[in-house]
Every structure is written in C-alpha cells, then in structure tokens.
Motif scaffolding. Structure first.
Motif, PDB file in Angstrom:
ATOM      1  N   ASP A   1      -5.800  -2.504 -11.803  1.00 44.57           N
ATOM      2  CA  ASP A   1      -4.636  -2.673 -12.664  1.00 44.57           C
ATOM      3  C   ASP A   1      -3.432  -2.922 -11.756  1.00 44.57           C
ATOM      4  O   ASP A   1      -2.906  -2.002 -11.131  1.00 44.57           O
ATOM      5  N   GLU A   2      -2.998  -4.167 -11.676  1.00 44.09           N
ATOM      6  CA  GLU A   2      -1.913  -4.533 -10.760  1.00 44.09           C
ATOM      7  C   GLU A   2      -0.591  -3.883 -11.148  1.00 44.09           C
ATOM      8  O   GLU A   2       0.311  -3.743 -10.311  1.00 44.09           O
ATOM      9  N   THR A   3      -0.445  -3.468 -12.397  1.00 46.87           N
ATOM     10  CA  THR A   3       0.812  -2.837 -12.825  1.00 46.87           C
ATOM     11  C   THR A   3       0.969  -1.437 -12.240  1.00 46.87           C
ATOM     12  O   THR A   3       2.052  -0.852 -12.311  1.00 46.87           O
ATOM     13  N   PHE A   4      -0.109  -0.892 -11.662  1.00 46.08           N
ATOM     14  CA  PHE A   4      -0.005   0.439 -11.044  1.00 46.08           C
ATOM     15  C   PHE A   4       1.057   0.431  -9.948  1.00 46.08           C
ATOM     16  O   PHE A   4       1.739   1.436  -9.722  1.00 46.08           O
ATOM     17  N   LYS A   5       1.230  -0.702  -9.267  1.00 46.99           N
ATOM     18  CA  LYS A   5       2.207  -0.786  -8.179  1.00 46.99           C
ATOM     19  C   LYS A   5       3.645  -0.712  -8.683  1.00 46.99           C
ATOM     20  O   LYS A   5       4.587  -0.591  -7.884  1.00 46.99           O
ATOM     21  N   LEU A   6       3.828  -0.747  -9.998  1.00 41.45           N
ATOM     22  CA  LEU A   6       5.163  -0.645 -10.592  1.00 41.45           C
ATOM     23  C   LEU A   6       5.472   0.780 -11.051  1.00 41.45           C
ATOM     24  O   LEU A   6       6.587   1.059 -11.485  1.00 41.45           O
ATOM     25  N   THR A   7       4.495   1.687 -10.948  1.00 46.93           N
ATOM     26  CA  THR A   7       4.671   3.042 -11.450  1.00 46.93           C
ATOM     27  C   THR A   7       5.393   3.933 -10.446  1.00 46.93           C
ATOM     28  O   THR A   7       5.411   3.666  -9.243  1.00 46.93           O
ATOM     29  N   GLU A   8       5.980   5.014 -10.958  1.00 48.99           N
ATOM     30  CA  GLU A   8       6.641   5.997 -10.095  1.00 48.99           C
ATOM     31  C   GLU A   8       5.640   6.681  -9.179  1.00 48.99           C
ATOM     32  O   GLU A   8       5.964   7.046  -8.050  1.00 48.99           O
ATOM     33  N   LYS A   9       4.425   6.853  -9.665  1.00 52.68           N
ATOM     34  CA  LYS A   9       3.384   7.491  -8.849  1.00 52.68           C
ATOM     35  C   LYS A   9       3.099   6.655  -7.606  1.00 52.68           C
ATOM     36  O   LYS A   9       3.005   7.183  -6.490  1.00 52.68           O
ATOM     37  N   TYR A  10       2.974   5.339  -7.784  1.00 55.19           N
ATOM     38  CA  TYR A  10       2.719   4.459  -6.637  1.00 55.19           C
ATOM     39  C   TYR A  10       3.896   4.494  -5.661  1.00 55.19           C
ATOM     40  O   TYR A  10       3.704   4.513  -4.443  1.00 55.19           O
ATOM     41  N   LYS A  11       5.107   4.501  -6.200  1.00 57.54           N
ATOM     42  CA  LYS A  11       6.294   4.547  -5.350  1.00 57.54           C
ATOM     43  C   LYS A  11       6.304   5.824  -4.505  1.00 57.54           C
ATOM     44  O   LYS A  11       6.639   5.786  -3.320  1.00 57.54           O
ATOM     45  N   GLU A  12       5.948   6.953  -5.150  1.00 56.92           N
ATOM     46  CA  GLU A  12       5.901   8.220  -4.418  1.00 56.92           C
ATOM     47  C   GLU A  12       4.868   8.154  -3.300  1.00 56.92           C
ATOM     48  O   GLU A  12       5.156   8.512  -2.151  1.00 56.92           O
ATOM     49  N   TYR A  13       3.660   7.680  -3.615  1.00 55.10           N
ATOM     50  CA  TYR A  13       2.603   7.578  -2.614  1.00 55.10           C
ATOM     51  C   TYR A  13       3.025   6.661  -1.466  1.00 55.10           C
ATOM     52  O   TYR A  13       2.828   6.973  -0.287  1.00 55.10           O
ATOM     53  N   SER A  14       3.605   5.512  -1.814  1.00 55.57           N
ATOM     54  CA  SER A  14       3.969   4.522  -0.813  1.00 55.57           C
ATOM     55  C   SER A  14       5.061   5.031   0.120  1.00 55.57           C
ATOM     56  O   SER A  14       4.985   4.874   1.345  1.00 55.57           O
ATOM     57  N   ILE A  15       6.082   5.666  -0.452  1.00 56.55           N
ATOM     58  CA  ILE A  15       7.186   6.195   0.361  1.00 56.55           C
ATOM     59  C   ILE A  15       6.689   7.253   1.338  1.00 56.55           C
ATOM     60  O   ILE A  15       7.005   7.227   2.533  1.00 56.55           O
ATOM     61  N   ASN A  16       5.887   8.183   0.838  1.00 56.51           N
ATOM     62  CA  ASN A  16       5.389   9.256   1.696  1.00 56.51           C
ATOM     63  C   ASN A  16       4.371   8.748   2.711  1.00 56.51           C
ATOM     64  O   ASN A  16       4.315   9.235   3.847  1.00 56.51           O
ATOM     65  N   TYR A  17       3.577   7.758   2.316  1.00 61.84           N
ATOM     66  CA  TYR A  17       2.610   7.166   3.239  1.00 61.84           C
ATOM     67  C   TYR A  17       3.336   6.533   4.431  1.00 61.84           C
ATOM     68  O   TYR A  17       2.997   6.782   5.594  1.00 61.84           O
TER      69      TYR A  17
END
Length: 255
Positions: free
Chosen positions: A231-247
C-alpha cells in the motif's frame, strides 16, 4: 538463553527492583497468534499490529478485564509454540497469523520515539496465576491479593509475565499500552493450515541479528490465497513519518 525468561537475550543488562520482582531490561522476542478472518486482508502490517492492542472493559467478561478495567492491553507469549497453544485452547482453527515482535530499544536502529527498556513484573514469582484462577472461579480475592493487584497498577509496568495454562512450560505476557508502544515487528506470517497445501506467506519487517528495520514493509498487506502487496499510501501516514525520522536519526549515530 537468559535465566529470567526463555525469550530474553542472555547478556542483556537487567535492573531489578529492591522489594518486588520488577525487572527493567531489553532484548526480548514476543509472539502472538490470531485466527485468520476477513479483517486480515487488505490491512497493512502497521494496521494489523495496531489491532493487537485493544480496549479492556467489563464487556469482555474475562479475568483480565476484571483485574485491569478500562486499560488497553495486548496478549503475547515467549514462543510461537505457546502462542499457538493459546489460540488452540480457545478453539481456533489452523488458519492463523503470527506476529513476531521485539522491544524496539534493542534494535541497532530503533524506529520508535522511546528508547526506554522494558519494565516487566514477574507475576510468576508473585503467584499471579493463583489470582487469575480465583477470578475464573468468581471467588473473592483476599485483602493481600487485592493489595498485590493495586501494587501492580501503581508500579505502572510495561507488561506482566505469568504462566501459560495452554503450555505448561510457556510464559505469557500481558502488555499494557505503555509497553505495547515499545514493540516493533520482526515479521508477520500468514499460515493457512486448513488448506490442502498449507500455504503460508511472511512479511519481514526487521532482519539480521541486530533487527535492522525495513520500514517500507510495514506498508505491505496480505491478500487471499496468501499473496502480498504494497500500500503506497502508507508512506503518507504519521506512523511512517515517525519510523522514518527515528530510523534516520539513529542510523546517523552509527556513522
């Protein structure tokens, strides 16, 4: 294998409460199995994992809802064998999904905002199963037992360990919301044991012994006949943003 629990890394640092069997440590694996239903298909791994935390209230009419009302909780086990035994005990068929989680702080590259170790109350040493048995039989708790339950609440642990009734050698972990929010996924496996071919499909969310996260895979989802899509829209979610920032933040610390 640790001397504390079989799903605990042997060399991990452990802080122990002076008066109670309360442990503060890290490097754990946890397993949870759930019978497959239509709700599995089309939901991203991230959404499926969020669904493992549910609101606990009197309508559930189970022993934990009576002890910890109005809490969000999640049930996990120390091994897949125990997790499977638990759902079989409750009449599950052989079609089930297995979540393999770990405490995010133990990863080389954490993806959650918290880096705190897990706070675990060892209910096995406290004889917590006796309290659960009495609740099952609708027996009144003694003042000492009620005080123990109150003490557990006041300590505000991440989770409570107790003996599995489905696997006599197993351990269950009752996670409260604060502890559940410290868990990330290693993998999610869909197994269709009722089908002639016993099809299965696994989505890996962290690899290697250091649990290096693959955050894009949290956006994958299962389809019937054990297929996987993204689901490509997952990259637009707050959860993805949190994971990406911390990663990215924690990855930079390694360089």
């Amino acid at each position: 294998m640790s001397d504390l629990f079989s799903n605990h890394a042997i060399f991990s640092k452990v802080l122990i409460h002076r008066k109670l069997p309360v442990l503060k440590t890290y490097e754990f694996d946890f397993f949870r199995c759930v019978e497959v239903g239509d709700w599995v298909y089309g939901s991203t791994v991230s959404e499926l994992h969020d669904g493992n935390l549910r609101f606990n209230n009197d309508k559930d009419r189970n022993r934990h809802s009576k002890l910890f009302p109005d809490e969000k909780i999640s049930y996990w086990a120390e091994s897949k064998a125990t997790a499977v035994a638990e759902i079989k005990k409750h009449g599950s068929c052989k079609n089930y999904i297995t979540f393999h989680a770990y405490d995010d702080a133990s990863s080389t590259i954490p993806i959650l905002d918290t880096e705190d170790m897990l706070v675990i109350i060892d209910g096995i040493k406290l004889g917590f199963n006796k309290i659960l048995d009495k609740i099952n039989r609708d027996e009144r708790l003694t003042n000492e037992e009620e005080n123990l339950v109150d003490l557990i609440r006041r300590e505000e642990p991440d989770c409570l360990a107790y003996k599995s009734e489905a696997n006599r050698n197993g351990t269950n972990f009752l996670f409260f919301e604060r502890g559940f929010r410290k868990l990330s996924l290693k993998e999610v496996k869909l197994y269709m044991g009722e089908k002639p071919n016993k099809n299965s499909k696994t989505i890996v969310c962290a690899g290697t012994s250091d649990y290096t996260p693959y955050i894009n895979n949290y956006g994958k989802y299962f389809l019937p006949i054990t297929k996987v899509k993204v689901d490509e829209t997952f990259k637009l979610t707050e959860k993805y943003k949190e994971y990406s920032i911390n990663y990215k933040k924690n990855l930079s610390k390694l360089r």
